[in-house]
Design a protein around this motif. Sequence first.
Motif, PDB file in Angstrom:
ATOM      1  N   ARG A   1      13.794  50.220  72.857  1.00  0.00           N
ATOM      2  CA  ARG A   1      13.330  51.572  72.534  1.00  0.00           C
ATOM      3  C   ARG A   1      14.073  52.147  71.328  1.00  0.00           C
ATOM      4  O   ARG A   1      13.539  52.984  70.614  1.00  0.00           O
ATOM      5  N   ALA A   2      15.303  51.708  71.131  1.00  0.00           N
ATOM      6  CA  ALA A   2      16.102  52.252  70.033  1.00  0.00           C
ATOM      7  C   ALA A   2      15.721  51.595  68.717  1.00  0.00           C
ATOM      8  O   ALA A   2      15.403  50.402  68.657  1.00  0.00           O
ATOM      9  N   GLY A   3      15.757  52.395  67.672  1.00  0.00           N
ATOM     10  CA  GLY A   3      15.637  51.846  66.335  1.00  0.00           C
ATOM     11  C   GLY A   3      17.008  51.454  65.818  1.00  0.00           C
ATOM     12  O   GLY A   3      18.035  51.952  66.281  1.00  0.00           O
ATOM     13  N   PHE A   4      17.022  50.545  64.854  1.00  0.00           N
ATOM     14  CA  PHE A   4      18.305  50.061  64.331  1.00  0.00           C
ATOM     15  C   PHE A   4      18.315  50.116  62.818  1.00  0.00           C
ATOM     16  O   PHE A   4      17.302  49.818  62.159  1.00  0.00           O
ATOM     17  N   ALA A   5      19.443  50.499  62.283  1.00  0.00           N
ATOM     18  CA  ALA A   5      19.690  50.464  60.843  1.00  0.00           C
ATOM     19  C   ALA A   5      20.976  49.682  60.629  1.00  0.00           C
ATOM     20  O   ALA A   5      21.880  49.712  61.469  1.00  0.00           O
ATOM     21  N   PHE A   6      21.071  48.978  59.494  1.00  0.00           N
ATOM     22  CA  PHE A   6      22.208  48.094  59.248  1.00  0.00           C
ATOM     23  C   PHE A   6      22.883  48.460  57.936  1.00  0.00           C
ATOM     24  O   PHE A   6      22.216  48.697  56.925  1.00  0.00           O
ATOM     25  N   ALA A   7      24.183  48.505  57.958  1.00  0.00           N
ATOM     26  CA  ALA A   7      24.992  48.640  56.750  1.00  0.00           C
ATOM     27  C   ALA A   7      25.796  47.353  56.633  1.00  0.00           C
ATOM     28  O   ALA A   7      26.672  47.087  57.457  1.00  0.00           O
ATOM     29  N   GLY A   8      25.471  46.550  55.650  1.00  0.00           N
ATOM     30  CA  GLY A   8      26.112  45.244  55.547  1.00  0.00           C
ATOM     31  C   GLY A   8      25.246  44.170  56.171  1.00  0.00           C
ATOM     32  O   GLY A   8      24.006  44.276  56.230  1.00  0.00           O
ATOM     33  N   ASP A   9      25.892  43.104  56.658  1.00  0.00           N
ATOM     34  CA  ASP A   9      25.160  41.970  57.216  1.00  0.00           C
ATOM     35  C   ASP A   9      24.379  42.361  58.459  1.00  0.00           C
ATOM     36  O   ASP A   9      24.850  43.143  59.297  1.00  0.00           O
ATOM     37  N   ASN A  10      23.183  41.823  58.586  1.00  0.00           N
ATOM     38  CA  ASN A  10      22.341  42.064  59.759  1.00  0.00           C
ATOM     39  C   ASN A  10      22.961  41.384  60.977  1.00  0.00           C
ATOM     40  O   ASN A  10      23.222  40.188  60.969  1.00  0.00           O
ATOM     41  N   PRO A  11      23.209  42.149  62.071  1.00  0.00           N
ATOM     42  CA  PRO A  11      23.842  41.547  63.255  1.00  0.00           C
ATOM     43  C   PRO A  11      23.043  40.411  63.869  1.00  0.00           C
ATOM     44  O   PRO A  11      23.613  39.573  64.579  1.00  0.00           O
ATOM     45  N   THR A  12      21.727  40.369  63.620  1.00  0.00           N
ATOM     46  CA  THR A  12      20.935  39.262  64.179  1.00  0.00           C
ATOM     47  C   THR A  12      21.335  37.930  63.571  1.00  0.00           C
ATOM     48  O   THR A  12      20.967  36.869  64.089  1.00  0.00           O
ATOM     49  N   GLN A  13      22.111  37.982  62.459  1.00  0.00           N
ATOM     50  CA  GLN A  13      22.539  36.743  61.816  1.00  0.00           C
ATOM     51  C   GLN A  13      23.784  36.139  62.477  1.00  0.00           C
ATOM     52  O   GLN A  13      24.052  34.951  62.299  1.00  0.00           O
ATOM     53  N   TYR A  14      24.526  36.959  63.225  1.00  0.00           N
ATOM     54  CA  TYR A  14      25.775  36.420  63.756  1.00  0.00           C
ATOM     55  C   TYR A  14      26.009  36.694  65.240  1.00  0.00           C
ATOM     56  O   TYR A  14      26.860  36.049  65.851  1.00  0.00           O
ATOM     57  N   LEU A  15      25.290  37.641  65.844  1.00  0.00           N
ATOM     58  CA  LEU A  15      25.468  37.864  67.271  1.00  0.00           C
ATOM     59  C   LEU A  15      24.814  36.749  68.068  1.00  0.00           C
ATOM     60  O   LEU A  15      23.691  36.337  67.752  1.00  0.00           O
ATOM     61  N   PRO A  16      25.479  36.224  69.100  1.00  0.00           N
ATOM     62  CA  PRO A  16      24.866  35.160  69.909  1.00  0.00           C
ATOM     63  C   PRO A  16      23.655  35.687  70.662  1.00  0.00           C
ATOM     64  O   PRO A  16      23.630  36.837  71.113  1.00  0.00           O
ATOM     65  N   ALA A  17      22.644  34.844  70.815  1.00  0.00           N
ATOM     66  CA  ALA A  17      21.401  35.238  71.485  1.00  0.00           C
ATOM     67  C   ALA A  17      21.416  34.785  72.935  1.00  0.00           C
ATOM     68  O   ALA A  17      21.970  33.736  73.274  1.00  0.00           O
ATOM     69  N   PHE A  18      20.807  35.588  73.797  1.00  0.00           N
ATOM     70  CA  PHE A  18      20.637  35.226  75.207  1.00  0.00           C
ATOM     71  C   PHE A  18      19.268  34.581  75.399  1.00  0.00           C
ATOM     72  O   PHE A  18      18.290  34.967  74.743  1.00  0.00           O
TER      73      PHE A  18
END
Length: 740
Positions: free
Chosen positions: A174-191
Amino acid sequence: MRGFLTRLLHRARRRRHLAIWSAGLAVIVLVIAAAYSPFSPLDRLNLLVFDTYQKLRPRPAAESAVVVIDVDDESIRRLGQWPWPRTVMASIIDRLTAEGVAAIGLDIVFSEPDRTSPSLAVAQLQSQGFQVSHPGPTEDLDHDKVLAASFARGPVVAGLVFSEGVDTPPPQPRAGFAFAGDNPTQYLPAFPGSVRNLPILDDAAPGIGVFSFPPAEDGVVRRIPLLSRFGENLYPALSIETLRIAQGASTVVARSTGASGEFNTGQPGMTALKVGDLEIPTGPDGRIWIYYTAEQTSPVIPAYRLLDPADASIRSQVEGRIALIGTSAVGLRDLVATPLRSGYPGVLVHAEMIDQIVNQEFLTRPDWADGLEIFVAIVLGLVVLAFLPWLPTWANVLVAATAIAVSIGGGWFAFASNSLLLSPILPAQTSLLAFGMASGIRLLLSESESRYIRSAFSHYLSPHMVEQLVHNPDALVLGGENRELTILFCDIRSFTSISETMEPTQLTVFLNNFLTPMTNVLMERDATIDKYIGDAIMAFWNAPLDVPNHRQKACEGVLAMMAALEELNRTLEKPVKIGVGLNTGICCVGNLGSRQRFDYSAIGDSVNLGSRIEGLTKQYGVSNLMADSTASGVEGFAILEVDKVMVVGRDEATSLYTMLGGRERAASLDFAELKTLHDSFLAAYRSSRFPDAAAELARLEASAPAELEKVYAEYRRRVETYLVSPPPADWDGSYRAEHK
């Protein structure tokens, strides 16, 4: 030979220092390398230290922004077996909404349809041919729809669980996301999957938050990720989503490496997360450390009270707060361990997270923490090693204890003053193990060195001095140093004639029998045996160790040599005589020689004069002579001045004395009379009153002991000469020696 042994000792000491430092450095490297191996207990130990920090200084208590609605044992007793009908949960949510809560977070997931819904019974009856009618809306027959309607009416954040053991995809965030710097989807582990609510519930909820705790080896909840990833979608933690809903924010901002003002290390990671007006510092993996309070600060309301319309106190407890619905009932197993307590309801952990974010009280372990701990470990380890070869054991223990104390104190100061999580384990462990290993090596090598000193120097120094060297090997100064020494030269009279009458083996036995007792009596009086020169002995006092009364010791040594010679002569067919010369002065003493070979010895004008004095004992027929530099510093000996002599190679006259005995003879009346008459004669002789000197000399010759016969014969020759041919007017009574 002793110089060779001394050189070996100093080489051994250098090797000992290198061995100590090498062992310590090896330990430092191994400890640091092992600390970051997969099997290292360092992480676990660090966590225990961080737990201790929190126990000693928990987060300060403040008014909580959270109220907990607790599905406790009493509520289950009153409302019936869990899970309750969804209409009960809907009533609780509606009551909270009506009382003005800022947000409602559910630490519960409704993953299966409500089995108590009348719609299920109607459907079953209709399948059997029954006609069923209901006067109210058909939605009321489906409890899940009733709960979904409550979700839609209130500021509800539905719960979501991410797990490794499932593959069900989660709902859309439901939340929107904005990124400053590297996109967290590039480094956060996925479930790989999730345990989610029924779609009708997730679709109705304004927010969806992850409330599951990542597993820890010891089961203690210390860190929770603020963002979790499934595919390309990010999901906020329950705490973050409830704060978003409570502030009316639509977007969560993730700040990562590569953003403006952030240092890009080449390894992408998160640095902070912002939700509404609140910013939260994070670790690179998006997790934060939970800073627990000592006492629970969030009000807890049993769930059954919200179903009592007459309970008017609810509003004052929940209005404007974030309400978290969870359970503390033992049978529902939502109890976790924290650094401060065990059996803690999981919903209260989320409450602690929200409170510390609202109050901006964070624990941080920066990216540079590991590097700083390694650096401190190396520095403290090197400090411990630097002092270890030079200080006594107690001082080294103090240095190591100080290094450990600095580690512990520094870690605690960083936590108490800035809430930084820096562990003293690696620096303290490195200091302790480096000290332990290097001390063990030092102990082994010191014991070996002690045995070496005892075995090697016992042949040249007294046992007392050997023990001093054992405890202080640094007393053997490398190179040369200027010291005041008392030097002794001893020589056998007519040794050439004696040696001509003996076979080589007989001569060797003779010399051994002579040198051994002479050496013993000298070493017993703290002499250092410099060298043996055929039948001669050179020894000195006051090096390598200080001998404060070295003149006195030397005179005692001469008397002891005479007594030892007397004992030796009883065993010989033809007694031998010796001459001993003593002189005191500044000499250069130390390891002297070439790079290939050197001796611990003494050189200088004082040494040369001592040798000349020993040679003059032949001319005067006495067993010993000493310079005034020696005689003037002793007491309790029967000493007479013999002459003022300019020895070969010197233009300055030296007063020479002979020692006739020790305290007993010095105190005798005979010696007192002899000394008075002797001094009177010398006064007349040196003042050129030769007739008076001749008369005094006659009296001396009639009463003097046999050991002075040659002295007075020498003076008889001179007096008779000067009576006929007086010396020059400026003559001072000195005599120039013609032979060495």
